[in-house]
Design a protein around this motif. Structure first.
Motif, PDB file in Angstrom:
ATOM      1  N   LYS A 101       0.835  -1.211   0.000  1.00 19.82           N
ATOM      2  CA  LYS A 101       0.000   0.000   0.000  1.00 19.82           C
ATOM      3  C   LYS A 101       0.865   1.254   0.000  1.00 19.82           C
ATOM      4  CE  LYS A 101      -3.838   2.426   0.439  1.00 19.82           C
ATOM      5  NZ  LYS A 101      -3.268   3.766   0.626  1.00 19.82           N
ATOM      6  N   ARG A 132      -8.799   1.570 -17.548  1.00 23.14           N
ATOM      7  CA  ARG A 132      -9.033   0.284 -16.888  1.00 23.14           C
ATOM      8  C   ARG A 132      -8.932  -0.873 -17.889  1.00 23.14           C
ATOM      9  NH1 ARG A 132     -13.385   1.422 -14.256  1.00 23.14           N
ATOM     10  NH2 ARG A 132     -12.624   1.315 -12.117  1.00 23.14           N
ATOM     11  N   GLU A 177      -9.491  -5.580 -12.460  1.00 26.52           N
ATOM     12  CA  GLU A 177     -10.258  -4.420 -12.906  1.00 26.52           C
ATOM     13  C   GLU A 177     -10.320  -3.318 -11.853  1.00 26.52           C
ATOM     14  OE1 GLU A 177     -14.036  -5.306 -14.555  1.00 26.52           O
ATOM     15  OE2 GLU A 177     -13.244  -6.713 -16.032  1.00 26.52           O
ATOM     16  N   SER A 178      -9.645  -3.508 -10.750  1.00 18.47           N
ATOM     17  CA  SER A 178      -9.643  -2.469  -9.722  1.00 18.47           C
ATOM     18  C   SER A 178      -8.810  -1.283 -10.194  1.00 18.47           C
ATOM     19  CB  SER A 178      -9.056  -3.012  -8.422  1.00 18.47           C
ATOM     20  OG  SER A 178      -7.667  -3.266  -8.571  1.00 18.47           O
ATOM     21  N   PRO A 179      -9.093  -0.083  -9.677  1.00 19.29           N
ATOM     22  CA  PRO A 179      -8.283   1.081 -10.045  1.00 19.29           C
ATOM     23  C   PRO A 179      -6.804   0.878  -9.753  1.00 19.29           C
ATOM     24  CG  PRO A 179     -10.284   1.787  -8.942  1.00 19.29           C
ATOM     25  CD  PRO A 179     -10.233   0.297  -8.820  1.00 19.29           C
ATOM     26  N   GLU A 180      -6.490   0.219  -8.629  1.00 24.10           N
ATOM     27  CA  GLU A 180      -5.091   0.003  -8.257  1.00 24.10           C
ATOM     28  C   GLU A 180      -4.399  -0.912  -9.275  1.00 24.10           C
ATOM     29  OE1 GLU A 180      -7.440   1.158  -4.751  1.00 24.10           O
ATOM     30  OE2 GLU A 180      -7.663  -0.427  -6.262  1.00 24.10           O
ATOM     31  N   ALA A 181      -5.112  -1.978  -9.675  1.00 24.45           N
ATOM     32  CA  ALA A 181      -4.514  -2.905 -10.639  1.00 24.45           C
ATOM     33  C   ALA A 181      -4.299  -2.225 -11.987  1.00 24.45           C
ATOM     34  CB  ALA A 181      -5.404  -4.132 -10.795  1.00 24.45           C
ATOM     35  N   ASP A 200      -7.615  -7.965  -7.914  1.00 24.76           N
ATOM     36  CA  ASP A 200      -8.732  -7.770  -8.837  1.00 24.76           C
ATOM     37  C   ASP A 200      -8.204  -7.009 -10.050  1.00 24.76           C
ATOM     38  OD1 ASP A 200     -10.941  -7.092 -10.283  1.00 24.76           O
ATOM     39  OD2 ASP A 200     -11.962  -6.003  -8.669  1.00 24.76           O
ATOM     40  N   VAL A 204      -3.565  -5.672  -5.917  1.00 23.25           N
ATOM     41  CA  VAL A 204      -3.904  -5.697  -7.346  1.00 23.25           C
ATOM     42  C   VAL A 204      -4.511  -7.044  -7.739  1.00 23.25           C
ATOM     43  CG1 VAL A 204      -2.172  -3.970  -7.949  1.00 23.25           C
ATOM     44  CG2 VAL A 204      -1.534  -6.379  -7.940  1.00 23.25           C
ATOM     45  N   HIS A 220     -14.198   4.841 -17.229  1.00 16.66           N
ATOM     46  CA  HIS A 220     -13.307   3.672 -17.195  1.00 16.66           C
ATOM     47  C   HIS A 220     -11.843   4.054 -17.402  1.00 16.66           C
ATOM     48  CE1 HIS A 220     -16.421   0.657 -16.848  1.00 16.66           C
ATOM     49  NE2 HIS A 220     -17.115   1.297 -17.768  1.00 16.66           N
ATOM     50  N   ARG A 245      -8.167  11.586  -9.739  1.00 13.84           N
ATOM     51  CA  ARG A 245      -7.140  10.622 -10.157  1.00 13.84           C
ATOM     52  C   ARG A 245      -6.196  11.210 -11.206  1.00 13.84           C
ATOM     53  NH1 ARG A 245      -7.181   5.651  -8.305  1.00 13.84           N
ATOM     54  NH2 ARG A 245      -8.963   4.938  -7.077  1.00 13.84           N
TER      55      ARG A 245
END
Length: 511
Positions: free
Chosen positions: A4, A470, A80-84, A78, A76, A467, A283
């Motif tokens: 993190k 993403r 499709e997550s923003p972090e990934a 997932d 990460v 999106h 973002r």
């Protein structure tokens, strides 16, 4: 460092170098709108320095260490997550940029800044030899860039294309474009042989620039462009620059005797601007706050310019307003004659003025020529002749000189090799998106006839804008429309709109 904390440090750094890029974008906007011409040499130094600083920070080995810490962690898990999405795209960018020497990045920035001013002078003087040394330098620099970032033994064009349309390849585009061209050429032939000829005279006359500006701002605001977070200015070549959150700038150009150029230019750039304003400002500086590709960006501009802006539903609302603003040329004009005029097809020399049917032939020609320039099959000195031959073959027209020929576009002077195909991809994507939005929203034309495009903008916000990066461009289109990138929806749209205008048999009648 835990994942993190590593992710937070990555995004902090990403925002820092994105802020440097926003400074360069502001300088570029200034250069193309209000900068004194004598400042061009120093502006190249400024842009070169900023490009070098951004490159240095983006390729810091620490970035690689941070990425390695986060990759494979639960943060990460997932995909499709923003972090990934952030980590995946930052890795892609880091790997690409670390292959580029800072000296090459700075040289490209300096050379292209100067070359754009030489292009302006060369075009004005119809003097290709003046621009040729700059084109030679830029082609050589782009080949070096492709060698640095491309796959060993791969197509150099793919390496440059990936910067604008991630995941695309020249071979796949060639297949898609060949299928499109096979349908476009006979459609253009049918239209050319039609006895019906829309009269463009209604679009020529006294169109005062101050009223054109007023109309442009009115239409832009009505379809959702936020002037508290953007502005409309004048430039030689219309463009949109998403400089930073709350600062999206679009431009157009005006002719006092022409209605179309400015009006449809505004619609086009507003489409880009709506995408920029639809990205998450919180973002900014991370992939989840950025547009996914130029093809998707272009889909937004072409959707508003053509699929909305040339439709009968749109003009049902706007024609009475425009006629009141421009009483002298339009006071006695009939709706159908006006609508046919803005939907006429005429093979022409200038890409930015091309009609919707022939426009993609202009792009396919450029795609073929720049591939040949990069591969070495076409020496830069032979570009004017190759250009003329392509236009004679595919569009049946030949430019009287290089100003309307191979010097008409700014892109090559700016080093934007691989950019042109995204225009046609944008047209293909736009038709697919508009088809799907129309299916899901029901009678979309009914709201457009009332001057209400909010449902359409809301749909685009939900299916495209939010999106960001993403998904890959092709995956985004697949998720939004249910099908892979496809030329057929565009062909159906063109036949539906232009068939009735030209009396083509079997054409659908648009609402």
């Amino acid at each position: 460092m835990d994942p993190k904390a590593a992710y937070d440090e990555l995004t902090r750094r990403s925002r820092e170098w994105s802020t440097l890029a926003s400074c360069a974008a502001l300088l570029s906007w200034d250069e193309l709108t209000v900068m004194p011409t004598a400042a061009s040499a120093f502006r190249g130094d400024q842009l070169g320095l900023l490009a070098g600083l951004e490159h240095e920070r983006a390729t810091d080995p620490k970035v690689g260490e941070l990425l390695a810490t986060v990759e494979g962690s639960d943060l990460v898990a997932d995909p499709e997550s923003p972090e990934a999405a952030d980590v995946r795209e930052l890795r892609r960018s880091f790997d690409r940029k670390t292959k580029l020497p800072r000296a090459l990045v700075e040289e490209l920035a300096r050379v292209t800044s100067a070359a754009q001013h030489e292009w302006v002078a060369a075009r004005k003087g119809r003097d290709f030899p003046r621009f040729l040394p700059w084109l030679d330098r830029i082609v050589a620099l782009k080949r070096r860039e492709a060698e640095c970032v491309g796959a060993p033994g791969g197509d150099p064009y793919d390496a440059l294309l990936d910067d604008y349309e991630p995941g695309a390849s020249a071979s796949r585009l060639s297949g898609l474009f060949d299928a499109l061209k096979a349908e476009l050429v006979p459609l253009v032939g049918q239209i050319a042989s039609s006895e019906t000829r829309p009269d463009p005279g209604v679009l020529r006359g006294n169109y005062p620039i101050d009223r054109q500006k007023m109309l442009g701002e009115l239409v832009a605001a009505s379809i959702g462009f936020d002037f508290d977070r953007g502005r409309l200015d004048t430039s030689a070549h219309p463009f949109c620059s998403g400089i930073a959150p709350g600062d999206c700038r679009i431009t157009t150009r005006y002719r006092p005797d022409d209605f179309e150029e400015s009006f449809f230019g505004v619609l086009h750039e507003v489409g880009h601007g709506l995408y920029e304003q639809g990205l998450d400002p919180d973002r900014f500086g991370t992939p989840m706050g950025e547009s996914v590709s130029l093809g998707i960006h272009e889909s937004q501009s072409r959707l508003w310019e053509n699929l909305v802006g040339r439709g009968r539903a749109f003009w049902t609302h706007w024609f009475p307003i425009v006629r009141r603003l421009f009483r002298e040329p339009l006071g006695a004009a009939e709706f159908d004659a006006f609508h046919r005029a803005v939907n006429r097809v005429e093979p022409s020399l200038i890409r930015t003025q091309a009609d919707e049917v022939t426009y993609n032939l202009h792009i396919i020609i450029r795609f073929e020529l720049e591939r040949a320039l990069l591969s070495g099959d076409l020496p830069p000195a032979d570009l004017p002749g190759a250009w003329d031959e392509s236009y004679r073959r595919d569009l049946g027209v030949v430019a009287p000189d290089v100003a309307d020929g191979c010097l008409q576009d700014v892109h090559w002077s700016a080093g934007l090799f691989g950019y042109f195909p995204t225009y046609t991809l944008g047209n293909l994507y736009a038709a697919q998106l508009f088809d799907r939005a129309s299916e899901e929203l029901g009678d979309l034309d009914a709201s457009i006839r009332q001057g209400d495009t909010t449902p359409l903008l809301r749909w685009l916000r939900d299916h495209v804008h939010r999106h960001a990066r993403r998904h890959t461009p092709a995956a985004l289109i697949r998720r939004a429309t249910g099908s892979d990138p496809d030329h057929r929806p565009l062909i159906r749209s063109l036949k539906a709109r232009y068939g009735p205008v030209y009396g083509l048999s079997g054409a659908e009648v648009p609402s």
